[in-house]
Write a protein that holds these residues in place. Structure first.
Motif, short mmCIF file in Angstrom:
data_model
loop_
_atom_site.label_atom_id
_atom_site.label_comp_id
_atom_site.label_asym_id
_atom_site.label_seq_id
_atom_site.Cartn_x
_atom_site.Cartn_y
_atom_site.Cartn_z
N GLN A 47 0.82 -1.20 0.00
CA GLN A 47 0.00 0.00 0.00
C GLN A 47 0.86 1.25 0.00
O GLN A 47 0.59 2.21 -0.73
N ALA A 48 1.92 1.24 0.83
CA ALA A 48 2.83 2.39 0.86
C ALA A 48 3.52 2.58 -0.48
O ALA A 48 3.67 3.71 -0.96
N GLN A 49 3.93 1.46 -1.10
CA GLN A 49 4.61 1.56 -2.39
C GLN A 49 3.67 2.08 -3.46
O GLN A 49 4.05 2.93 -4.28
N GLU A 50 2.42 1.61 -3.47
CA GLU A 50 1.46 2.10 -4.46
C GLU A 50 1.15 3.58 -4.24
O GLU A 50 0.95 4.32 -5.20
N VAL A 250 11.74 2.29 3.63
CA VAL A 250 11.87 3.39 2.68
C VAL A 250 11.40 2.92 1.31
O VAL A 250 11.83 1.87 0.83
N ILE A 251 10.49 3.69 0.71
CA ILE A 251 10.00 3.40 -0.64
C ILE A 251 10.47 4.55 -1.54
O ILE A 251 10.29 5.73 -1.21
N TYR A 252 11.04 4.19 -2.69
CA TYR A 252 11.72 5.18 -3.54
C TYR A 252 11.14 5.16 -4.96
O TYR A 252 10.90 4.10 -5.52
N GLU A 253 10.89 6.35 -5.49
CA GLU A 253 10.49 6.52 -6.89
C GLU A 253 11.24 7.73 -7.45
O GLU A 253 11.49 8.71 -6.72
N ARG A 254 11.56 7.69 -8.74
CA ARG A 254 12.27 8.81 -9.37
C ARG A 254 11.60 9.18 -10.68
O ARG A 254 11.19 8.32 -11.46
N LEU A 255 11.44 10.50 -10.90
CA LEU A 255 10.88 11.02 -12.15
C LEU A 255 12.03 11.29 -13.12
O LEU A 255 12.94 12.07 -12.83
#
Length: 582
Positions: A47-50, A250-255
């Protein structure tokens, strides 16, 4: 074993029941706790990742909107003409023209300011109307934009002025020489709204920073003391890390385009608290089950050890119709005799049960059919209106607009009382349909409705243009991955009323185009409900064979469908023409 045989039957039943209940409930509780704890961890992480992924999509969408604004202004014909001829300070009229173009694209909610640095030396700014940056800063912007060779770049100046700065060098589309630089300031507090509305794992918090580790948007009371940096060689997007002695997920995403990095941080203690609560809940349920089991066991013992002779008379009475269960006979003792008497009763009422049950089924079926007969389109409209208000109450504007558009389309499709509507009404239904497709295809589809407003009051057959637009979407635009475009136009031409629906889709092969209005609707055409041939025949039936559809198309170059109607009849309530089709 001998001592066990001498126990009272009530004691035996109680001990067996207690052991079975203890083992069963204990095993189920333990397995449930283990499985649920693992599932809760995974569910929370997922859920956190989504959530972080959705935030990344929202931020990417917002930045791309600003990039589209920059591209639109850069390629504007008037901007190109003004900047191409600029050789010094602009006159007031020219400056106002450029400012008006910027103001059309300016939104005070999301943008702080828009500024253009012209190669001739002029600086144009909205909404202030005068430069807000120092000359040294302006030169830095111009130099940075020049290094990108026309590509869009982002600069993080949130700490300085609360903005993410977009920079793009404007090129002359004819000579490809630099004409100037456009700068657009995207408000950081606007981006912050997307994070404030997100319930991120209750006690979790979010960090958005640039590729250099400088903060853009941050939430949470402890986040200011956290220094985040994702290693360049890291391939996973979720890991555990310790901050100030506290273990966190820690959940990570990059634009990719802007280089923005989004970090979602959830303390692991938050996960363990839920698991402990789950264990306490399972233990409570276990104790309640055991207590209930002991009460049932006591009640069962009381019933079984009662004198058998005292139970004979009630069971004989039950054989006359007091019970509806069939009992198994395992012995010839008093209990067996009672069960035999009970079974004798059930054999007498089987035929009655069948008759009554069938009668009830027939009654229920009649009631169900009567209820079905009451369902009509008004129920469907009221249901859609309820969904619309629920979406509005929950501030889901996209869902609300979609429901309204669908309701309008269904209402005109189902309503058989109105066969003639105005051009304005037909365009409204076209707009509703295109809105639904815009939500579906997003940036893959762009549309333009360009119809002379003086035609809005004319009358035409309903669902004349909407099926053509639907046909263009399904057969022209649906297969395109991007760049889809549909244009609807309307104009007067002498005594004719002419509409056109143009798309830039796959086009129609020549061998099919020559006979497309002569063939019967095939299965593929039926997908549009009416199809080209149906619209063509309706027009000829109402107005005559000299009117109808004309199709121009080339494979790979799109399709244009022309609609020719008599202006005179569209000014009145027309009737079917002579010799019309069916």
């Amino acid at each position: 074993m001998k001592a066990y045989r001498n126990w009272r039957i009530g004691t035996k039943i109680f001990m067996h029941f207690f052991i079975i209940a203890l083992v069963s409930a204990g095993s189920i509780g333990w397995v449930s706790f283990q499985v649920s704890s693992v599932a809760m961890k995974r569910s929370t992480q997922k859920q956190a990742q989504e959530t972080v992924q959705q935030i990344a999509l929202n931020l990417d969408y917002q930045t791309k909107n600003v990039e589209n604004i920059a591209e639109t202004i850069s390629y504007n014909n008037e901007i190109q003409s003004v900047f191409r001829n600029d050789r010094g300070e602009m006159d007031l009229e020219t400056r106002q023209l450029v400012e008006n173009i910027l103001l059309i694209n300016y939104s005070p909610i999301s943008l702080k300011e828009m500024e253009i640095y012209v190669a001739g030396g002029s600086i144009i700014n909205v909404p202030l109307g005068k430069p807000v940056q120092e000359d040294k800063k302006v030169q830095q912007y111009i130099s940075h934009a020049a290094e990108m060779d026309g590509r869009i770049s982002w600069i993080n100046e949130v700490e300085e002025n609360g903005c993410m700065q977009l920079l793009k060098e404007i090129y002359d589309l004819k000579t490809m020489r630099p004409l100037g630089v456009i700068r657009i300031g995207l408000r950081a507090d606007y981006l912050m709204r997307f994070l404030e509305d997100v319930d991120f794992a209750a006690e979790g918090y979010l960090v958005v920073q640039d590729k250099y580790g400088h903060g853009v948007v941050r939430t949470g009371p402890q986040v200011q003391q956290i220094d985040l940096s994702c290693p360049v060689n890291r391939t996973d997007t979720i890991w555990e890390e310790e901050f100030d002695g506290e273990s966190c997920l820690v959940i990570y995403e990059r634009l990719q385009d802007t280089g923005l990095e989004i970090y979602g941080i959830v303390p692991l203690e938050r996960l363990y608290q839920d698991i402990i609560k789950l264990g306490n809940s399972i233990l409570t349920v276990f104790c309640l089950i055991m207590l209930l089991g002991l009460l049932l066991a006591g009640q069962m013992i009381h019933l079984i050890v009662r004198p058998i002779v005292d139970m004979m008379e009630p069971m004989k009475a039950a054989s006359k119709g007091d019970f509806s269960f069939t009992l198994s006979v395992n012995s010839q003792d008093e209990i067996g005799q009672l069960r035999s008497g009970y079974n004798a009763m059930t054999s007498r009422i089987k035929s009655l049960i069948v008759d009554v049950y069938q009668a009830q089924l027939l009654q229920k079926e009649s009631e169900f059919r009567a209820l079905q007969a009451q369902i009509n389109p008004h129920f469907l409209y009221n249901t859609l209106e309820t969904i619309n208000w629920m979406a509005k109450l929950n501030k889901m504007d996209d869902i609300s607009n979609m429901v309204v558009a669908i309701s309008n389309l269904m209402r005109i499709s189902i309503n058989n009382k109105r066969c003639i509507i105005t051009v304005g009404e037909e365009l409204h239904y076209v707009a509703d349909y295109l809105y639904i497709q815009h939500v579906r295809y997003k940036d893959r589809l762009k549309t333009l409705i360009d119809v002379d407003p003086s035609l809005y009051g004319l009358t035409i057959p309903k669902l004349l243009l909407q099926p053509l637009v639907e046909n263009a979407v399904i057969h022209g635009i649906e297969k395109k991955k991007s760049g889809g475009f549909i244009e609807v136009t309307g104009r007067r031409d002498a005594n004719l009323l002419i509409f056109s629906v143009k798309d830039n889709g796959a086009g129609i092969p020549e061998e099919k185009l020559a006979h497309i209005l002569e063939e019967k609707e095939n299965q593929d055409q039926g997908h549009t409900s009416l199809g080209l041939i149906t619209v063509h025949r309706r027009i000829q039936f109402l107005f005559g064979f000299e009117y109808g559809l004309q199709i121009d198309s080339k494979p790979g170059s799109g399709t244009t469908v022309w609609v020719r109607l008599p202006m005179e009849k569209c000014n009145s309530q027309f009737k079917p023409g002579k010799g019309g089709g069916t």
